[in-house]
Motif scaffolding. Structure first.
Motif, PDB file in Angstrom:
ATOM      1  N   VAL A 184     -11.986   4.793  -7.190  1.00 46.77           N
ATOM      2  CA  VAL A 184     -10.806   5.661  -7.146  1.00 46.77           C
ATOM      3  C   VAL A 184      -9.714   4.926  -6.383  1.00 46.77           C
ATOM      4  CG1 VAL A 184      -9.833   7.836  -6.334  1.00 46.77           C
ATOM      5  CG2 VAL A 184     -12.180   7.766  -7.200  1.00 46.77           C
ATOM      6  N   ALA A 185      -8.552   4.806  -7.011  1.00 43.08           N
ATOM      7  CA  ALA A 185      -7.370   4.260  -6.346  1.00 43.08           C
ATOM      8  C   ALA A 185      -6.494   5.451  -5.977  1.00 43.08           C
ATOM      9  CB  ALA A 185      -6.634   3.285  -7.264  1.00 43.08           C
ATOM     10  N   ALA A 186      -6.638   5.933  -4.761  1.00 37.80           N
ATOM     11  CA  ALA A 186      -5.902   7.117  -4.317  1.00 37.80           C
ATOM     12  C   ALA A 186      -4.499   6.723  -3.888  1.00 37.80           C
ATOM     13  CB  ALA A 186      -6.636   7.790  -3.163  1.00 37.80           C
ATOM     14  N   ILE A 187      -3.537   7.564  -4.203  1.00 34.38           N
ATOM     15  CA  ILE A 187      -2.145   7.206  -3.946  1.00 34.38           C
ATOM     16  C   ILE A 187      -1.751   7.402  -2.486  1.00 34.38           C
ATOM     17  CG2 ILE A 187      -0.948   9.394  -4.338  1.00 34.38           C
ATOM     18  CD1 ILE A 187       0.918   7.700  -6.262  1.00 34.38           C
ATOM     19  N   SER A 188      -2.593   8.081  -1.708  1.00 31.19           N
ATOM     20  CA  SER A 188      -2.287   8.259  -0.284  1.00 31.19           C
ATOM     21  C   SER A 188      -3.562   8.152   0.534  1.00 31.19           C
ATOM     22  CB  SER A 188      -1.632   9.620  -0.032  1.00 31.19           C
ATOM     23  OG  SER A 188      -2.576  10.666  -0.150  1.00 31.19           O
ATOM     24  N   SER A 189      -3.406   7.809   1.805  1.00 33.42           N
ATOM     25  CA  SER A 189      -4.573   7.661   2.684  1.00 33.42           C
ATOM     26  C   SER A 189      -5.246   9.008   2.933  1.00 33.42           C
ATOM     27  CB  SER A 189      -4.160   7.018   4.006  1.00 33.42           C
ATOM     28  OG  SER A 189      -3.137   7.767   4.629  1.00 33.42           O
ATOM     29  N   MET A 311       1.740  11.852  -3.049  1.00 33.25           N
ATOM     30  CA  MET A 311       2.806  11.100  -2.395  1.00 33.25           C
ATOM     31  C   MET A 311       4.089  11.281  -3.180  1.00 33.25           C
ATOM     32  SD  MET A 311       2.713   7.001  -1.923  1.00 33.25           S
ATOM     33  CE  MET A 311       3.896   6.093  -0.953  1.00 33.25           C
ATOM     34  N   ARG A 312       5.188  11.491  -2.501  1.00 33.98           N
ATOM     35  CA  ARG A 312       6.452  11.756  -3.153  1.00 33.98           C
ATOM     36  C   ARG A 312       7.195  10.451  -3.441  1.00 33.98           C
ATOM     37  NH1 ARG A 312       3.978  15.123  -3.602  1.00 33.98           N
ATOM     38  NH2 ARG A 312       4.384  14.506  -5.740  1.00 33.98           N
TER      39      ARG A 312
END
Length: 400
Positions: A184-189, A311-312
Motif C-alpha cells: 500500500v502506497a498511502a498518501i499520508s503518514s 491529503m489535500r
C-alpha cells in the motif's frame, strides 16, 4: 520497470486533486526512465476525450479508457445494502473495463500493477488470473474515515445511520483488500499508520502527493489588503460542507470586525444558492479557467474541511505558489506542517475568525507564512524525490 497504472478516472487533463496525484506520478515514473501503461475508467463526471490529450502523453502512456456509468442508482444501492455488497466500490466494476484489462495483461508482461484508489480493487481477481506482477494499492484517502466524519456531522437523522453503515462497509473492504495486495502506497503518514494497524502481510509506505516546484512560480504576497480564497470542486461533499460553514458562520463575523475584508470562492459545480449569495466582501464564482492564476492573484487560502481524509492537493499547490494557508486540522492532515510557521490551523468558528482577522491586521505574516510554505514543499513534496521512494517500494516487491 514496466508499470500498469489503473486509474478510477482519466488522469489527464489533471484538473482536480485526484487526477493531479495520478498524473504527477505517471510523469515522474516516465522521467525516471520507466515504462507506464495507463488504463482508466471514464465516467459521466470524468469523461475521456482522447483529442484533448497531448500526443506525446498518448504515445508515452498508450492510455486507453472504458466507460463505466458510476452514477448513483438507488435500486442498486438498496440491493447491495440487502446483500452486504459495497455499492460505493462495486459501481466502478464493468465488463468493458474487465475485458480491456484482460486484453492488456494478455498482450504484455508488467513488473508492477498499481491501483489508483480503493475503487479499482474490484479488478484484483482479473489481475491475479492474468498476471504474476505484484499489486500496489495507492490509497488517495481512507474512504471509511471520510464516511465516519460525514456521519458525525450529518444533520439528517435518516442519513446518519446509513453513512455509519457505509463507513463500516468501507472499513471491512479496506481491511480485506490488504490481504489481496503486496503493498500500500498511502498518501499520508496518518493513513499509513492506520493501514499498518490492519495489515498482516502487505508492505505499507507513505508516498505523498508531490509537485514540481518549477511548475509553480512563487509569487510574493506583498499586498497590504490580502484577499482570502477557497478553490475546490463543490460536487465533493466535504468541500460543500466546509464552504457553507465558512459563509454561514465565520464570514459574517469577520466582516463585522473588518468591513473591508474580501473572500473569493470558486470551483466546479458551485451550487446556485451559493452563486446567488449577496454578502459583504464575498465574491462567488463557478469554474475558473486557470486555478494557478486564480491562486496567484489572491493571498490567503482557506481550507475549512471537517470530513476529509488523505491529503489535500490544493494545499500543497498553494504552498508551492507561496500562498499563506489557513486550514482546519482535518484539512491539513497528511502534510508535514508546523502550525504558526508554514500554516495556520483553526477548528472552531471563534478560532477561524480570530486567525482571519489577525492575518488582515498583519499582512507581513501572510508573506512569512507563504515563504515558509514554499520551503516546506521544496524539502518534502518535490515530485522527483517522491517518485524515488515509490520506485524503492517497487524494488522491495520484485524478485532479486
Amino acid at each position: 520497470m514496466r508499470i500498469l497504472q489503473l486509474c478510477n478516472k482519466p488522469p489527464y487533463p489533471p484538473n482536480d486533486g485526484g487526477c493531479k496525484a495520478m498524473n504527477n506520478l505517471t510523469r515522474g515514473l516516465l522521467e525516471a526512465g520507466h515504462e507506464v501503461k495507463v488504463l482508466c475508467i471514464a465516467t459521466p463526471k470524468h469523461p475521456f476525450n482522447e483529442r484533448n490529450i497531448p500526443e506525446d502523453y498518448r504515445k508515452a502512456t498508450d492510455i486507453e479508457a472504458a466507460f463505466v456509468d458510476t452514477s448513483l442508482n438507488i435500486v442498486d444501492a438498496f440491493t447491495d445494502l440487502m446483500t452486504a455488497d459495497n455499492y460505493n466500490i462495486s459501481r466502478f466494476f464493468s465488463p468493458d473495463m474487465d475485458i480491456l484489462l484482460i486484453r492488456t495483461l494478455s498482450a504484455a508482461r508488467f513488473d508492477v500493477v498499481q491501483l489508483e484508489s480503493l475503487f479499482m480493487t474490484p479488478y484484483i481477481p482479473t489481475i491475479r488470473r492474468y498476471s504474476k506482477a505484484p499489486i500496489v494499492l495507492r490509497s488517495h484517502n481512507l474512504e471509511h474515515v471520510i464516511q465516519e466524519r460525514m456521519a458525525a456531522g450529518e444533520r439528517n437523522i435518516l442519513k446518519r445511520p446509513y453513512r455509519k453503515f457505509l463507513a463500516k462497509q468501507l472499513l471491512e473492504h479496506e481491511i480485506s483488500t490488504l490481504d489481496q495486495v503486496e503493498a500500500v502506497a498511502a498518501i499520508s503518514s496518518s493513513d499509513a499508520a492506520k493501514f499498518k494497524g490492519y495489515a498482516r502481510k502487505a508492505v505499507v509506505r507513505t508516498i505523498p502527493f508531490g509537485v514540481y516546484p518549477s511548475d509553480h512560480p512563487q509569487v510574493p504576497a506583498t499586498t497590504k489588503d490580502p484577499v482570502f480564497f477557497h478553490l475546490g470542486s463543490m460536487d465533493w461533499a466535504p468541500n460543500e460542507e466546509g464552504v457553507r460553514w465558512l459563509v454561514e458562520k465565520v464570514w459574517p463575523r469577520v466582516v463585522k470586525k473588518r468591513p473591508r475584508a474580501k473572500l473569493h470562492l470558486a470551483g466546479n459545480k458551485m451550487p446556485q444558492d451559493l452563486l446567488d449569495l449577496d454578502l459583504p466582501g464575498l465574491t462567488v464564482k463557478g469554474h475558473v479557467r486557470s486555478a494557478a492564476e486564480f491562486m496567484t492573484k489572491r493571498q490567503i487560502m482557506v481550507v475549512p474541511l471537517f470530513s476529509a481524509g488523505g491529503m489535500r492537493v490544493k494545499i500543497i499547490e498553494g504552498m508551492a505558489n507561496g500562498r499563506a494557508i489557513l486550514s482546519t486540522t482535518v484539512g491539513a492532515e497528511g502534510i508535514a506542517h508546523s502550525h504558526g510557521k508554514d500554516i495556520l490551523l483553526a477548528d472552531t468558528v471563534n478560532a477561524f475568525v480570530e486567525q482571519m482577522v489577525h492575518l488582515l491586521d498583519h499582512p507581513e505574516e501572510v508573506a512569512r507564512l507563504g515563504l515558509n510554505a514554499r520551503k516546506l514543499v521544496e524539502r518534502k513534496y518535490d515530485n522527483a524525490l517522491i517518485v524515488k521512494d515509490l520506485i524503492a517500494l517497487y524494488g522491495k516487491l520484485l524478485p532479486a
